[in-house]
Design a protein around this motif. Sequence first.
Motif, PDB file in Angstrom:
ATOM      1  N   SER A   1      40.564  11.811  57.253  1.00 58.79           N
ATOM      2  CA  SER A   1      39.995  12.009  58.592  1.00 58.79           C
ATOM      3  C   SER A   1      40.891  11.492  59.708  1.00 58.79           C
ATOM      4  CB  SER A   1      38.631  11.308  58.675  1.00 58.79           C
ATOM      5  OG  SER A   1      38.768   9.929  58.430  1.00 58.79           O
ATOM      6  N   ASP A   2      42.133  11.159  59.397  1.00 60.42           N
ATOM      7  CA  ASP A   2      43.000  10.533  60.391  1.00 60.42           C
ATOM      8  C   ASP A   2      43.506  11.505  61.459  1.00 60.42           C
ATOM      9  OD1 ASP A   2      42.889   7.933  59.405  1.00 60.42           O
ATOM     10  OD2 ASP A   2      44.425   8.336  57.915  1.00 60.42           O
ATOM     11  N   SER A   3      43.956  12.687  61.039  1.00 69.56           N
ATOM     12  CA  SER A   3      44.614  13.606  61.968  1.00 69.56           C
ATOM     13  C   SER A   3      43.929  14.970  61.963  1.00 69.56           C
ATOM     14  CB  SER A   3      46.090  13.781  61.584  1.00 69.56           C
ATOM     15  OG  SER A   3      46.764  12.547  61.614  1.00 69.56           O
ATOM     16  N   PRO A   4      43.290  15.355  63.061  1.00 66.96           N
ATOM     17  CA  PRO A   4      42.680  16.683  63.116  1.00 66.96           C
ATOM     18  C   PRO A   4      43.738  17.776  63.053  1.00 66.96           C
ATOM     19  CG  PRO A   4      42.622  15.634  65.267  1.00 66.96           C
ATOM     20  CD  PRO A   4      43.093  14.586  64.305  1.00 66.96           C
TER      21      PRO A   4
ATOM     22  N   HIS B   1      39.171  17.677  69.716  1.00 68.06           N
ATOM     23  CA  HIS B   1      39.279  17.910  68.278  1.00 68.06           C
ATOM     24  C   HIS B   1      38.298  17.057  67.481  1.00 68.06           C
ATOM     25  CE1 HIS B   1      43.105  19.349  69.942  1.00 68.06           C
ATOM     26  NE2 HIS B   1      43.168  20.149  68.893  1.00 68.06           N
ATOM     27  N   SER B   2      37.254  16.582  68.138  1.00 68.86           N
ATOM     28  CA  SER B   2      36.256  15.757  67.467  1.00 68.86           C
ATOM     29  C   SER B   2      34.879  16.072  68.022  1.00 68.86           C
ATOM     30  CB  SER B   2      36.550  14.268  67.659  1.00 68.86           C
ATOM     31  OG  SER B   2      35.484  13.468  67.194  1.00 68.86           O
TER      32      SER B   2
ATOM     33  N   SER C   1      31.709  20.858  60.120  1.00 71.44           N
ATOM     34  CA  SER C   1      31.887  20.158  61.396  1.00 71.44           C
ATOM     35  C   SER C   1      31.628  21.105  62.555  1.00 71.44           C
ATOM     36  CB  SER C   1      33.299  19.572  61.489  1.00 71.44           C
ATOM     37  OG  SER C   1      33.488  18.560  60.531  1.00 71.44           O
TER      38      SER C   1
ATOM     39  N   THR D   1      40.788  18.343  58.949  1.00 75.12           N
ATOM     40  CA  THR D   1      41.591  17.148  59.206  1.00 75.12           C
ATOM     41  C   THR D   1      42.613  16.979  58.101  1.00 75.12           C
ATOM     42  OG1 THR D   1      39.982  15.758  58.052  1.00 75.12           O
ATOM     43  CG2 THR D   1      39.749  15.947  60.455  1.00 75.12           C
ATOM     44  N   ASN D   2      43.693  16.301  58.432  1.00 75.06           N
ATOM     45  CA  ASN D   2      44.735  16.001  57.462  1.00 75.06           C
ATOM     46  C   ASN D   2      44.944  14.495  57.388  1.00 75.06           C
ATOM     47  OD1 ASN D   2      45.426  18.570  56.525  1.00 75.06           O
ATOM     48  ND2 ASN D   2      46.810  18.946  58.223  1.00 75.06           N
TER      49      ASN D   2
ATOM     50  N   ASN E   1      46.950  11.015  57.476  1.00 76.30           N
ATOM     51  CA  ASN E   1      48.116  10.531  58.210  1.00 76.30           C
ATOM     52  C   ASN E   1      48.796   9.458  57.366  1.00 76.30           C
ATOM     53  OD1 ASN E   1      50.024   9.637  59.984  1.00 76.30           O
ATOM     54  ND2 ASN E   1      48.631   9.347  61.701  1.00 76.30           N
TER      55      ASN E   1
END
Length: 530
Positions: A286-289, A304-305, A333, A441-442, A444
Motif C-alpha cells: 500500500s506504499d505507492s499508488p 490517488h487515495s 477501492s 498500489t505497488n 515501495n
Amino acid sequence: NFLQCCNFECLIGQSRNIWNLSHISSVFPSVPALAQAAVMPLLEETTLPQEHPPTLPVVIIGNGPSGICLSYLLSGYKPYFDTATVHPNPILYRKLQEAKHIPITEQAMEYLSEGLEGRSRNPVAVLFDTLLHPNADFGYDFPPVLKWRKDKHQQIPHLVLGKGTPGGAWHAMEGSMLTVSLGIWMELPGVNYRDLTNGLRRNVTSDRATPEEISSYYKDYVKLKGLQKNFVDNTYVTSVHKLCQGENNGGGGTLWEVRGYRQLQSDTHVPFSLFAENVVLATGASDSPVRLGVEGEDLPFVFHSISDLGLAVSQGKLDVNSDPVLVVGAGLSAADAVLCACNSNIRVLHVFRKNTDNPDLIFKQLPKTLYPEYHKVYNMMSSQTFSVASSVCSSVNLFPDYTSFPEHCVVSFQSDMKCLLQGDNSLKAFKISMALVLIGTNPNLFFLKGQGQYLGQDPTNPISCKQNPIDINPYTFECTKEPGLFAMGPLVGDNFVRFLKGGALGIASCLLKRLKKKEKLFSSEGNSFI
C-alpha cells in the motif's frame, strides 16, 4: 551508567516496547555491544565498523498481519495436528496422522502441500489456510485442525520494525467500511477473532468486520501473545544492505545491515543500524499508488487515495451542487469511492478500461448475499453507462447521479478542472470537481538495491504484487536471488490475510530447521545456545 551513556532506552524503546535488559542479556551475552549496534550513526555504504556487534538471527520489516504472524511462530509457538479433529481432505488427513507428534513446522512443506488447490499461487499458503479453515471455499465453517503449544526452549530472537503500531496499513483504512474477507479469515493463529470482538453481528454482512475492529484485534493479539518485546514501533527503514559473505560472518552465510531511524514523540529522528543473518520483507503493497502517467496527473484536484474524498466530503468542499467526481478504476477501492460519493449525494463519473462482462472483474468473484454494496456498484456499472446520442457531448448523455464509462481511459487532466476521456474512437471532455485515480498500489522497496527490482520474477520490470511478484522458493519463501532474504504477503502475490499467513509458516519452518542444524536456537531461560 550504561543507559545514560548509550541512550539505549531512547533509541530502541523502553522495556514495554522491546526486550528489557535481562531478556537481552539472556539472548546476547554481550549487552553493550548490542546496544552499540542500535545507536551507531548511519554509515556510508562502503564503511564497516571495526568490530561487528552481535547479529540478530532475524529482522522483519513490516508490522502488519504478516509480520505479526511470523513473530508468533518465531516466538516458540508450534502447530501440531489436533488428533481430536478430522480434516475433510482424506489424503491430507492421512499425512497429518502419520506425523501427529511432530510440529507442522518440522515436517516437509512440499509433502504436506502436494495436491492441494486454493486461491493462492503459493502451495504453503494453501496448506496453512486449509489447516486453519478447512473447506472454507465451499462455504463451511469447520474449526482448525491445529493445536498450539509453546516451546520456550526453541525461539528465534527477532525484531519487527514497523512505521506505526502493530497492524500495519489497517490503522489507516476508512473505519466505516467493511472488510472484503470474513472476519474469521482475518484472524491470526491462536486467538479467535469472534471471541476477541465479543461476537458482534451484522445482519447479512454479520461475518465481515470494519478496519477499526481488525486493527484493534491485531494490537490486542500482540499483547495477548506476549510479543511486545519483539516489536519496535514508529521505525522507518532506509537501507537494507548486504555486507559480507563467507568467513567474515563467523563461519559463513550472509550478513545484512538494516539502517533507518525511529521517530520519537518529540518528532526527533534517532538513527539506528542493526545487523541480521536473515531479513524478512513483510511491507505489504500500500506504499505507492499506481499512476496513470498522463498529462495533468499532478494537478491539485487529482488524488490517488479514497481518504482524500472522505476528507473533502467531511470539510464540505463537495455537495449535491458540485461538479461530478471522476473515479478511475474497476476494483474494490474504486467501488468504495463510488459508494462514498453516492451516499453523500455527489455525482460520479466512473471510468474503467474493462468491459462490464469481463470475467476478471472482482465483483464476479464475490457472493451477492455477503457483498450487497459491491454488487450494487457493479449493477450501476453495467446499467448506467454513458451513451453518445449525438456528436456533441452534453449533460443529457449522463445519468443524474452516476454514469459509468466502460472501456474508456483518461487522456489528460486540464488546469481548468476538465478531464479528457477516450473510448469508442472518440474523445469526450467533462468538467469535474476532483479526480480519484484508484487503479492499485505497488510496494515501495526504495531501501533495497535498485528498489528490489532484481528480485522479481521479471527483473526487467518493477516489483508488482499482481504482475511481477518477488521470485521465491515456494516452500521456504526465500528470495531465489538473495539467500537470507525472505518475502511474504502481497510482495509474493498473497494479498489476503487468509493466505499471507502461509508465508509465516514457510519462513518459520525454514529458519527453525536451518538454525537448529547450526545449533542456534535460543532458550528464553538461558544465555547459551541449545
